[in-house]
Write a protein that holds these residues in place. Structure first.
Motif, PDB file in Angstrom:
ATOM      1  N   VAL A  42     -41.604  57.729 -52.424  1.00  0.00           N
ATOM      2  CA  VAL A  42     -41.861  56.702 -51.408  1.00  0.00           C
ATOM      3  C   VAL A  42     -42.948  55.812 -52.016  1.00  0.00           C
ATOM      4  O   VAL A  42     -44.095  56.227 -52.157  1.00  0.00           O
ATOM      5  CB  VAL A  42     -42.347  57.357 -50.096  1.00  0.00           C
ATOM      6  N   VAL A  43     -42.561  54.603 -52.414  1.00  0.00           N
ATOM      7  CA  VAL A  43     -43.464  53.811 -53.267  1.00  0.00           C
ATOM      8  C   VAL A  43     -44.420  52.965 -52.407  1.00  0.00           C
ATOM      9  O   VAL A  43     -44.284  51.766 -52.264  1.00  0.00           O
ATOM     10  CB  VAL A  43     -42.678  52.965 -54.313  1.00  0.00           C
ATOM     11  N   ASP A  44     -45.459  53.670 -51.904  1.00  0.00           N
ATOM     12  CA  ASP A  44     -46.415  52.981 -51.020  1.00  0.00           C
ATOM     13  C   ASP A  44     -47.317  52.010 -51.789  1.00  0.00           C
ATOM     14  O   ASP A  44     -47.802  51.025 -51.220  1.00  0.00           O
ATOM     15  CB  ASP A  44     -47.224  53.993 -50.186  1.00  0.00           C
ATOM     16  N   PRO A 146     -31.032  55.858 -60.252  1.00  0.00           N
ATOM     17  CA  PRO A 146     -30.052  55.293 -59.298  1.00  0.00           C
ATOM     18  C   PRO A 146     -30.685  54.178 -58.464  1.00  0.00           C
ATOM     19  O   PRO A 146     -31.679  54.410 -57.765  1.00  0.00           O
ATOM     20  CB  PRO A 146     -29.700  56.498 -58.413  1.00  0.00           C
ATOM     21  N   VAL A 147     -30.151  52.986 -58.551  1.00  0.00           N
ATOM     22  CA  VAL A 147     -30.682  51.834 -57.807  1.00  0.00           C
ATOM     23  C   VAL A 147     -29.549  50.885 -57.427  1.00  0.00           C
ATOM     24  O   VAL A 147     -28.439  50.986 -57.946  1.00  0.00           O
ATOM     25  CB  VAL A 147     -31.695  51.007 -58.649  1.00  0.00           C
ATOM     26  N   GLY A 148     -29.877  49.941 -56.565  1.00  0.00           N
ATOM     27  CA  GLY A 148     -28.965  48.839 -56.275  1.00  0.00           C
ATOM     28  C   GLY A 148     -29.082  47.799 -57.380  1.00  0.00           C
ATOM     29  O   GLY A 148     -30.006  47.836 -58.197  1.00  0.00           O
ATOM     30  N   ASP A 149     -28.141  46.879 -57.353  1.00  0.00           N
ATOM     31  CA  ASP A 149     -28.028  45.862 -58.399  1.00  0.00           C
ATOM     32  C   ASP A 149     -29.300  45.007 -58.549  1.00  0.00           C
ATOM     33  O   ASP A 149     -29.646  44.569 -59.638  1.00  0.00           O
ATOM     34  CB  ASP A 149     -26.825  44.989 -58.020  1.00  0.00           C
ATOM     35  N   ASP A 150     -30.039  44.811 -57.432  1.00  0.00           N
ATOM     36  CA  ASP A 150     -31.223  43.933 -57.483  1.00  0.00           C
ATOM     37  C   ASP A 150     -32.340  44.487 -58.360  1.00  0.00           C
ATOM     38  O   ASP A 150     -33.270  43.764 -58.709  1.00  0.00           O
ATOM     39  CB  ASP A 150     -31.748  43.655 -56.060  1.00  0.00           C
ATOM     40  N   GLN A 151     -32.265  45.765 -58.731  1.00  0.00           N
ATOM     41  CA  GLN A 151     -33.326  46.364 -59.551  1.00  0.00           C
ATOM     42  C   GLN A 151     -32.967  46.418 -61.036  1.00  0.00           C
ATOM     43  O   GLN A 151     -33.736  46.936 -61.851  1.00  0.00           O
ATOM     44  CB  GLN A 151     -33.651  47.784 -59.046  1.00  0.00           C
ATOM     45  N   LYS A 197     -26.312  36.041 -49.395  1.00  0.00           N
ATOM     46  CA  LYS A 197     -27.658  36.635 -49.452  1.00  0.00           C
ATOM     47  C   LYS A 197     -27.540  38.134 -49.333  1.00  0.00           C
ATOM     48  O   LYS A 197     -26.731  38.626 -48.533  1.00  0.00           O
ATOM     49  CB  LYS A 197     -28.485  36.158 -48.253  1.00  0.00           C
ATOM     50  N   LYS A 198     -28.402  38.876 -50.062  1.00  0.00           N
ATOM     51  CA  LYS A 198     -28.274  40.334 -49.929  1.00  0.00           C
ATOM     52  C   LYS A 198     -28.878  40.804 -48.607  1.00  0.00           C
ATOM     53  O   LYS A 198     -29.769  40.144 -48.065  1.00  0.00           O
ATOM     54  CB  LYS A 198     -28.888  41.041 -51.137  1.00  0.00           C
ATOM     55  N   MET A 199     -28.346  41.894 -48.091  1.00  0.00           N
ATOM     56  CA  MET A 199     -28.910  42.485 -46.874  1.00  0.00           C
ATOM     57  C   MET A 199     -30.325  42.911 -47.196  1.00  0.00           C
ATOM     58  O   MET A 199     -30.553  43.566 -48.224  1.00  0.00           O
ATOM     59  CB  MET A 199     -28.064  43.696 -46.443  1.00  0.00           C
ATOM     60  N   SER A 200     -31.279  42.529 -46.350  1.00  0.00           N
ATOM     61  CA  SER A 200     -32.671  42.755 -46.731  1.00  0.00           C
ATOM     62  C   SER A 200     -33.538  43.066 -45.521  1.00  0.00           C
ATOM     63  O   SER A 200     -33.264  42.614 -44.400  1.00  0.00           O
ATOM     64  CB  SER A 200     -33.140  41.496 -47.476  1.00  0.00           C
TER      65      SER A 200
HETATM   66  P1  TYM Z   1     -36.446  48.709 -52.280  1.00  0.00           P
HETATM   67  O1  TYM Z   1     -37.380  49.513 -51.441  1.00  0.00           O
HETATM   68  O2  TYM Z   1     -36.420  47.242 -52.085  1.00  0.00           O
HETATM   69  O3  TYM Z   1     -34.970  49.227 -52.080  1.00  0.00           O
HETATM   70  C1  TYM Z   1     -34.638  50.603 -52.215  1.00  0.00           C
HETATM   71  C2  TYM Z   1     -33.285  50.750 -52.887  1.00  0.00           C
HETATM   72  O4  TYM Z   1     -32.285  50.087 -52.108  1.00  0.00           O
HETATM   73  C3  TYM Z   1     -31.534  49.200 -52.939  1.00  0.00           C
HETATM   74  N1  TYM Z   1     -31.120  48.044 -52.129  1.00  0.00           N
HETATM   75  C4  TYM Z   1     -29.850  47.611 -52.028  1.00  0.00           C
HETATM   76  N2  TYM Z   1     -28.692  48.072 -52.573  1.00  0.00           N
HETATM   77  C5  TYM Z   1     -27.555  47.418 -52.246  1.00  0.00           C
HETATM   78  N3  TYM Z   1     -27.511  46.346 -51.420  1.00  0.00           N
HETATM   79  C6  TYM Z   1     -28.633  45.855 -50.843  1.00  0.00           C
HETATM   80  N4  TYM Z   1     -28.575  44.828 -50.011  1.00  0.00           N
HETATM   81  C7  TYM Z   1     -29.885  46.504 -51.144  1.00  0.00           C
HETATM   82  N5  TYM Z   1     -31.160  46.288 -50.769  1.00  0.00           N
HETATM   83  C8  TYM Z   1     -31.908  47.243 -51.377  1.00  0.00           C
HETATM   84  C9  TYM Z   1     -32.507  48.790 -54.042  1.00  0.00           C
HETATM   85  O5  TYM Z   1     -31.832  48.343 -55.187  1.00  0.00           O
HETATM   86  C10 TYM Z   1     -33.253  50.089 -54.283  1.00  0.00           C
HETATM   87  O6  TYM Z   1     -32.538  50.922 -55.171  1.00  0.00           O
HETATM   88  N6  TYM Z   1     -38.658  48.356 -56.727  1.00  0.00           N
HETATM   89  C11 TYM Z   1     -37.874  49.215 -55.898  1.00  0.00           C
HETATM   90  C12 TYM Z   1     -38.534  50.542 -55.627  1.00  0.00           C
HETATM   91  C13 TYM Z   1     -39.023  51.281 -56.830  1.00  0.00           C
HETATM   92  C14 TYM Z   1     -38.211  51.990 -57.769  1.00  0.00           C
HETATM   93  C15 TYM Z   1     -39.129  52.561 -58.693  1.00  0.00           C
HETATM   94  C16 TYM Z   1     -36.842  52.167 -57.890  1.00  0.00           C
HETATM   95  C17 TYM Z   1     -40.308  51.451 -57.199  1.00  0.00           C
HETATM   96  N7  TYM Z   1     -40.379  52.224 -58.328  1.00  0.00           N
HETATM   97  C18 TYM Z   1     -38.661  53.339 -59.760  1.00  0.00           C
HETATM   98  C19 TYM Z   1     -36.389  52.946 -58.972  1.00  0.00           C
HETATM   99  C20 TYM Z   1     -37.292  53.503 -59.892  1.00  0.00           C
HETATM  100  C21 TYM Z   1     -37.656  48.533 -54.557  1.00  0.00           C
HETATM  101  O7  TYM Z   1     -38.396  47.666 -54.155  1.00  0.00           O
HETATM  102  O8  TYM Z   1     -36.668  49.036 -53.834  1.00  0.00           O
END
Ligand code: TYM
Length: 333
Positions: A42-44, A146-151, A197-200
């Motif tokens: 949980v990246v506080d 494992p992450v979403g495309d935005d990362q 726009k991505k869901m946010s």
């Molecule tokens: P965060 O908190 O914005 O989002 C958490 C995860 O959700 C994914 N995500 C999405 N995937 C698909 N569609 C969307 N609309 C969408 N919105 C968000 C994000 O890609 C993410 O995987 N920087 C990161 C957190 C982080 C992190 C890390 C991730 C900090 N350190 C180390 C991986 C490894 C973030 O802000 O995610």
């Protein structure tokens, strides 16, 4: 050799369907495979790159843990902790900020989007955010993220930083270069109101996203109001080109049902959207409602959630402190 999985989610409230389908659902699958060693954070520290109310932040940290557990991550199998409790993250972020180059950070599109027009007023933390993310990943010798495309761009930066550190200090393979795990079709869930726009979490309109704590009625109402176009569902993928909102809803259905996009299209070909939306609402309620019920239940068990974080931070500290000892040696401290 076990795969080492690391990922993070910001505790900024309003965790939504994009977070779930793009990331958390995949965390659960990885957690269930005994071949993996998983760390979910949980990246506080990342959250405070923009203003946070301290009381709300504390609650949102718990809510994020509750969401992990309610979604199916087992704290006995995976390490779950909050970033601020393992001080190595901040320390390594500083060291890596001396490795990362300004030019690399200047290319980060997420900073440009988040800082908006007035970038002079953005915090330094928001700018150096991807370096902290690299520290998170590299501290645990992570092999897969494992992450979403935005990362994706942040992960490429993480690899560049790792590579430069290894080269600069002539420590071949000290920092492992992590691989992104991005689910092809479901890596970018878009807003229900605007398919470009991505869901946010930060989007003003609550109708743009399904929150993981939404009730059955809210889910049904949001899908009813979700933007579509006047055409029926096509009979092949190519005909979805340019129909962003329609495609997004079909992708959401596919991800929840486990069908490929192609199979979903075949299932609903030539049907109109009002009929499809009923099916979509139903599957959303079936999949999301049990999670939201469980989140609500867990939020009443604060001491259980705090215990998960405490145990998790002890375990994470054990791994991180060994890595940081080696980093001190390499850097010359
Ligand atoms: P965060 O908190 O914005 O989002 C958490 C995860 O959700 C994914 N995500 C999405 N995937 C698909 N569609 C969307 N609309 C969408 N919105 C968000 C994000 O890609 C993410 O995987 N920087 C990161 C957190 C982080 C992190 C890390 C991730 C900090 N350190 C180390 C991986 C490894 C973030 O802000 O995610």
């Amino acid at each position: 050799m076990k795969k080492k999985i690391f990922s993070g989610v910001q505790p900024t409230g309003n965790l939504h369907l994009g977070n779930y389908l793009g990331a958390i659902k995949n965390f659960v699958k990885l957690n269930d495979d005994p071949e993996n060693h998983c760390v979910f954070c949980v990246v506080d520290l990342h959250a405070i790159t923009v203003n946070q109310d301290p009381k709300e932040l504390r609650e949102n940290i718990r809510e994020t843990v509750a969401t992990f557990v309610a979604s199916g991550i087992d704290p006995k199998k995976s390490i779950i902790f909050n970033q601020s409790k393992v001080s190595a993250h901040s320390e390594v972020a500083w060291i890596l900020s001396c490795t990362a180059r300004m030019g690399w950070l200047n290319r980060m599109t997420q900073f440009k989007e988040k800082a908006g027009k007035d970038k002079e007023k953005a915090s330094i933390g928001l700018y150096s955010y991807p370096i902290l993310m690299a520290a998170d990943i590299l501290l645990y010798d992570t092999t897969h993220v494992p992450v979403g495309d935005d990362q994706k761009q942040h992960l490429e930066l993480c690899r560049d930083i790792a590579q430069k550190f290894n080269n600069d200090f002539k420590v071949d393979n000290f920092f492992k270069l992590p691989e992104p795990l991005i689910q092809k079709e479901f890596s970018r869930i878009m807003s229900l109101k605007d398919g470009s726009k991505k869901m946010s979490k930060s989007e003003l309109s609550n109708l743009s996203r399904i929150n993981l704590t939404d009730s059955e009625d809210q889910i049904i109402n949001k899908i009813k109001k979700a933007k579509t176009d006047t055409l029926p569902i096509p009979s092949n993928i190519d005909e979805l080109n340019g129909r962003l909102e329609a495609k997004n809803l079909l992708i959401i259905y596919s991800s929840l049902s486990g069908l490929t996009l192609e199979k979903t299209i075949n299932k609903f070909a030539e049907k109109n959207f009002s009929e499809f939306k009923k099916n979509l609402s139903q599957i959303l309620v079936d999949k999301i409602n049990p999670i939201s019920q469980e989140i609500k239940k867990l939020l009443n068990e604060k001491s259980y959630l705090d215990k998960i974080l405490l145990e998790g931070s002890k375990n994470a500290n054990q791994i991180a402190s060994k890595k940081i000892e080696k980093i001190h040696e390499i850097v010359g401290f």
